[in-house]
Design a protein around this motif. Structure first.
Motif, PDB file in Angstrom:
ATOM      1  N   PHE A 160       0.830  -1.210   0.000  1.00  0.00           N
ATOM      2  CA  PHE A 160       0.000   0.000   0.000  1.00  0.00           C
ATOM      3  C   PHE A 160       0.863   1.258   0.000  1.00  0.00           C
ATOM      4  O   PHE A 160       1.893   1.321   0.672  1.00  0.00           O
ATOM      5  N   ARG A 161       0.394   2.289  -0.769  1.00  0.00           N
ATOM      6  CA  ARG A 161       1.062   3.589  -0.799  1.00  0.00           C
ATOM      7  C   ARG A 161       0.012   4.701  -0.733  1.00  0.00           C
ATOM      8  O   ARG A 161      -0.916   4.721  -1.544  1.00  0.00           O
ATOM      9  N   TRP A 162       0.166   5.598   0.217  1.00  0.00           N
ATOM     10  CA  TRP A 162      -0.803   6.674   0.405  1.00  0.00           C
ATOM     11  C   TRP A 162      -0.955   7.587  -0.812  1.00  0.00           C
ATOM     12  O   TRP A 162      -2.087   7.968  -1.163  1.00  0.00           O
ATOM     13  N   ILE A 201     -17.139  19.084 -19.849  1.00  0.00           N
ATOM     14  CA  ILE A 201     -15.794  19.295 -20.413  1.00  0.00           C
ATOM     15  C   ILE A 201     -14.803  19.630 -19.301  1.00  0.00           C
ATOM     16  O   ILE A 201     -13.677  19.095 -19.267  1.00  0.00           O
ATOM     17  N   PHE A 202     -15.210  20.489 -18.383  1.00  0.00           N
ATOM     18  CA  PHE A 202     -14.336  20.890 -17.274  1.00  0.00           C
ATOM     19  C   PHE A 202     -13.975  19.691 -16.401  1.00  0.00           C
ATOM     20  O   PHE A 202     -12.809  19.498 -16.038  1.00  0.00           O
ATOM     21  N   MET A 203     -14.969  18.860 -16.073  1.00  0.00           N
ATOM     22  CA  MET A 203     -14.710  17.688 -15.232  1.00  0.00           C
ATOM     23  C   MET A 203     -13.832  16.671 -15.965  1.00  0.00           C
ATOM     24  O   MET A 203     -13.004  16.002 -15.341  1.00  0.00           O
ATOM     25  N   ALA A 204     -13.995  16.572 -17.276  1.00  0.00           N
ATOM     26  CA  ALA A 204     -13.145  15.669 -18.054  1.00  0.00           C
ATOM     27  C   ALA A 204     -11.687  16.118 -17.997  1.00  0.00           C
ATOM     28  O   ALA A 204     -10.775  15.291 -17.852  1.00  0.00           O
ATOM     29  N   MET A 205     -11.463  17.421 -18.083  1.00  0.00           N
ATOM     30  CA  MET A 205     -10.094  17.949 -18.019  1.00  0.00           C
ATOM     31  C   MET A 205      -9.481  17.697 -16.646  1.00  0.00           C
ATOM     32  O   MET A 205      -8.319  17.279 -16.551  1.00  0.00           O
ATOM     33  N   LEU A 206     -10.259  17.918 -15.579  1.00  0.00           N
ATOM     34  CA  LEU A 206      -9.758  17.658 -14.228  1.00  0.00           C
ATOM     35  C   LEU A 206      -9.458  16.174 -14.038  1.00  0.00           C
ATOM     36  O   LEU A 206      -8.463  15.806 -13.404  1.00  0.00           O
ATOM     37  N   SER A 207     -10.318  15.322 -14.599  1.00  0.00           N
ATOM     38  CA  SER A 207     -10.110  13.873 -14.484  1.00  0.00           C
ATOM     39  C   SER A 207      -8.816  13.452 -15.162  1.00  0.00           C
ATOM     40  O   SER A 207      -8.082  12.592 -14.645  1.00  0.00           O
ATOM     41  N   ILE A 208      -8.528  14.029 -16.320  1.00  0.00           N
ATOM     42  CA  ILE A 208      -7.303  13.691 -17.044  1.00  0.00           C
ATOM     43  C   ILE A 208      -6.075  14.133 -16.248  1.00  0.00           C
ATOM     44  O   ILE A 208      -5.103  13.376 -16.103  1.00  0.00           O
ATOM     45  N   ILE A 209      -6.115  15.345 -15.699  1.00  0.00           N
ATOM     46  CA  ILE A 209      -4.979  15.850 -14.914  1.00  0.00           C
ATOM     47  C   ILE A 209      -4.734  14.964 -13.702  1.00  0.00           C
ATOM     48  O   ILE A 209      -3.597  14.561 -13.416  1.00  0.00           O
ATOM     49  N   SER A 210      -5.795  14.649 -12.978  1.00  0.00           N
ATOM     50  CA  SER A 210      -5.666  13.804 -11.794  1.00  0.00           C
ATOM     51  C   SER A 210      -5.221  12.397 -12.172  1.00  0.00           C
ATOM     52  O   SER A 210      -4.350  11.799 -11.515  1.00  0.00           O
ATOM     53  N   GLY A 211      -5.801  11.849 -13.227  1.00  0.00           N
ATOM     54  CA  GLY A 211      -5.467  10.498 -13.649  1.00  0.00           C
ATOM     55  C   GLY A 211      -4.028  10.369 -14.118  1.00  0.00           C
ATOM     56  O   GLY A 211      -3.347   9.384 -13.798  1.00  0.00           O
ATOM     57  N   VAL A 212      -3.546  11.354 -14.874  1.00  0.00           N
ATOM     58  CA  VAL A 212      -2.157  11.336 -15.331  1.00  0.00           C
ATOM     59  C   VAL A 212      -1.207  11.404 -14.138  1.00  0.00           C
ATOM     60  O   VAL A 212      -0.189  10.692 -14.087  1.00  0.00           O
ATOM     61  N   SER A 213      -1.531  12.245 -13.162  1.00  0.00           N
ATOM     62  CA  SER A 213      -0.702  12.343 -11.954  1.00  0.00           C
ATOM     63  C   SER A 213      -0.663  11.007 -11.219  1.00  0.00           C
ATOM     64  O   SER A 213       0.386  10.572 -10.745  1.00  0.00           O
ATOM     65  N   LEU A 214      -1.823  10.348 -11.152  1.00  0.00           N
ATOM     66  CA  LEU A 214      -1.920   9.062 -10.465  1.00  0.00           C
ATOM     67  C   LEU A 214      -1.026   8.008 -11.109  1.00  0.00           C
ATOM     68  O   LEU A 214      -0.213   7.370 -10.425  1.00  0.00           O
ATOM     69  N   ILE A 215      -1.167   7.810 -12.402  1.00  0.00           N
ATOM     70  CA  ILE A 215      -0.427   6.726 -13.046  1.00  0.00           C
ATOM     71  C   ILE A 215       1.056   7.063 -13.189  1.00  0.00           C
ATOM     72  O   ILE A 215       1.901   6.150 -13.220  1.00  0.00           O
ATOM     73  N   TYR A 216       1.392   8.346 -13.252  1.00  0.00           N
ATOM     74  CA  TYR A 216       2.808   8.736 -13.287  1.00  0.00           C
ATOM     75  C   TYR A 216       3.484   8.358 -11.970  1.00  0.00           C
ATOM     76  O   TYR A 216       4.578   7.786 -11.948  1.00  0.00           O
ATOM     77  N   ILE A 217       2.823   8.678 -10.858  1.00  0.00           N
ATOM     78  CA  ILE A 217       3.383   8.347  -9.540  1.00  0.00           C
ATOM     79  C   ILE A 217       3.374   6.837  -9.308  1.00  0.00           C
ATOM     80  O   ILE A 217       4.333   6.266  -8.784  1.00  0.00           O
ATOM     81  N   ALA A 218       2.292   6.171  -9.731  1.00  0.00           N
ATOM     82  CA  ALA A 218       2.179   4.725  -9.508  1.00  0.00           C
ATOM     83  C   ALA A 218       3.280   3.950 -10.229  1.00  0.00           C
ATOM     84  O   ALA A 218       3.865   3.022  -9.667  1.00  0.00           O
ATOM     85  N   PHE A 219       3.575   4.345 -11.475  1.00  0.00           N
ATOM     86  CA  PHE A 219       4.517   3.575 -12.283  1.00  0.00           C
ATOM     87  C   PHE A 219       5.887   4.248 -12.423  1.00  0.00           C
ATOM     88  O   PHE A 219       6.754   3.740 -13.135  1.00  0.00           O
ATOM     89  N   GLY A 220       6.065   5.387 -11.764  1.00  0.00           N
ATOM     90  CA  GLY A 220       7.373   6.030 -11.737  1.00  0.00           C
ATOM     91  C   GLY A 220       7.827   6.624 -13.045  1.00  0.00           C
ATOM     92  O   GLY A 220       9.027   6.680 -13.326  1.00  0.00           O
ATOM     93  N   GLY A 221       6.902   7.087 -13.865  1.00  0.00           N
ATOM     94  CA  GLY A 221       7.285   7.723 -15.124  1.00  0.00           C
ATOM     95  C   GLY A 221       6.429   7.273 -16.282  1.00  0.00           C
ATOM     96  O   GLY A 221       5.397   6.623 -16.108  1.00  0.00           O
ATOM     97  N   TYR A 252      -5.609  -2.173  -7.627  1.00  0.00           N
ATOM     98  CA  TYR A 252      -4.587  -3.026  -7.011  1.00  0.00           C
ATOM     99  C   TYR A 252      -3.323  -3.054  -7.868  1.00  0.00           C
ATOM    100  O   TYR A 252      -2.197  -3.045  -7.345  1.00  0.00           O
ATOM    101  N   PHE A 253      -3.493  -3.059  -9.172  1.00  0.00           N
ATOM    102  CA  PHE A 253      -2.356  -3.076 -10.088  1.00  0.00           C
ATOM    103  C   PHE A 253      -1.509  -1.810  -9.940  1.00  0.00           C
ATOM    104  O   PHE A 253      -0.285  -1.840 -10.141  1.00  0.00           O
ATOM    105  N   LEU A 254      -2.133  -0.698  -9.587  1.00  0.00           N
ATOM    106  CA  LEU A 254      -1.390   0.552  -9.390  1.00  0.00           C
ATOM    107  C   LEU A 254      -0.375   0.425  -8.254  1.00  0.00           C
ATOM    108  O   LEU A 254       0.658   1.092  -8.257  1.00  0.00           O
ATOM    109  N   TYR A 255      -0.672  -0.419  -7.281  1.00  0.00           N
ATOM    110  CA  TYR A 255       0.262  -0.652  -6.177  1.00  0.00           C
ATOM    111  C   TYR A 255       1.302  -1.721  -6.543  1.00  0.00           C
ATOM    112  O   TYR A 255       2.473  -1.603  -6.196  1.00  0.00           O
TER     113      TYR A 255
END
Length: 295
Positions: A38-40, A97-117, A169-172
């Motif tokens: 697990f990672r916070w 449209i606004f929520m889609a843009m926020l979702s993309i920003i948050s999602g990209v941040s998530l998978i970048y941190i999860a997979f280290g790049g 789970y795969f993100l961890y």
């Protein structure tokens, strides 16, 4: 039209749907705790991304159902923001449209941190994220919304169950573990049960609007059998999951009582709307109790 106030947007966001949306993410987190991975930061961003996608989905549902006639004055459930005139179609589309843009920003941040790049896994999950946004919008909006073809149940089962639990789970772990399939199916079955109650409540207005949901196809009696099948599937999958877990505790049995109670309540009620919220909350309780039972 007057400018919508904050209460109108809060109502349209339908925050009461968030516990159900977060259930699969929390289940994935409990499984990660069980596996000591697990990672916070991953959990926090996964929750944020899920919340943004759920609000996006709720806005798109409000927008699409009004356009296609499923939300009308004859609707049994709560009045929708666009149908009632509190928010215009143009305002709601801009919010989507606004929520889609926020979702993309948050999602990209998530998978970048999860997979280290920007690895291959990053781009795989980026594609899944774009697919999630497209699915959230096209459920009831667009020229051929798949929710009107009776495919909403499959989508909910996939995104709130299989992809939600296995994906989080795969993100961890950055790897697949076959043990997560059973709780993923259980979460998907309960989430589909929530949608089924929603569609059972709206069976008449959906049918009149040409929204061919599972209840419209099956009729009330067979829909209740289908509902019981979903609830029992969640229970059976939980038992199958726990048979390979050592030293688990029995807190999860409380959720079984609540799940079965929902089945009896929906079966006996002419208007199952009150039990939509209770099953959504039961799904979250199920995840928490099962998680506590295995850690």
């Amino acid at each position: 039209m007057d400018t919508p106030n904050i209460k109108d947007w809060i109502s349209a966001a339908r925050f009461r749907t968030l516990p159900l949306a977060l259930s699969s993410i929390i289940m994935g987190a409990f499984l990660a705790v069980h596996s000591n991975i697990f990672r916070w930061p991953v959990f926090s961003l996964a929750c944020l991304t899920t919340i943004l996608l759920q609000v996006l989905s709720n806005f798109a549902n409000d927008y699409g159902d009004t356009q296609n006639g499923a939300d009308s004055v004859d609707r049994v459930g709560p009045a929708r923001a666009v149908q009632s005139g509190r928010i215009s179609t143009q305002q709601m589309f801009k919010a989507i449209i606004f929520m889609a843009m926020l979702s993309i920003i948050s999602g990209v941040s998530l998978i970048y941190i999860a997979f280290g790049g920007f690895s291959k896994l990053f781009w795989l999950f980026f594609g899944i994220g774009i697919l999630s946004i497209a699915a959230a919008y096209s459920y009831t909006a667009g020229k051929r919304p798949y929710g009107y073809l009776g495919l909403g149940d499959i989508s909910v089962f996939l995104f709130f169950g299989l992809l939600g639990v296995i994906g989080s789970y795969f993100l961890y772990s950055s790897s697949f573990d076959i043990m997560v399939i059973w709780p993923a199916i259980a979460c998907g079955a309960l989430a589909t049960g929530v949608l089924n109650i929603n569609n059972l409540r709206d069976i008449d207005t959906d049918g009149n609007a040409g929204k061919i949901t599972i209840p419209v196809r099956l009729g009330r009696h067979k829909t209740l059998i289908y509902h019981w099948s979903l609830l029992l599937l969640a229970i059976v999958c939980t038992v199958l999951f726990l048979k390979d877990i050592e030293n688990f505790r029995y807190y999860f049995l409380i959720s079984f009582v609540l799940i079965l109670l929902n089945g009896f309540q929906v079966s006996k009620s002419k208007n199952p709307d009150p039990y939509l919220k209770t099953l959504a909350l039961t799904s979250l309780v199920f995840v928490i109790l099962l998680g506590i039972s295995i850690i």
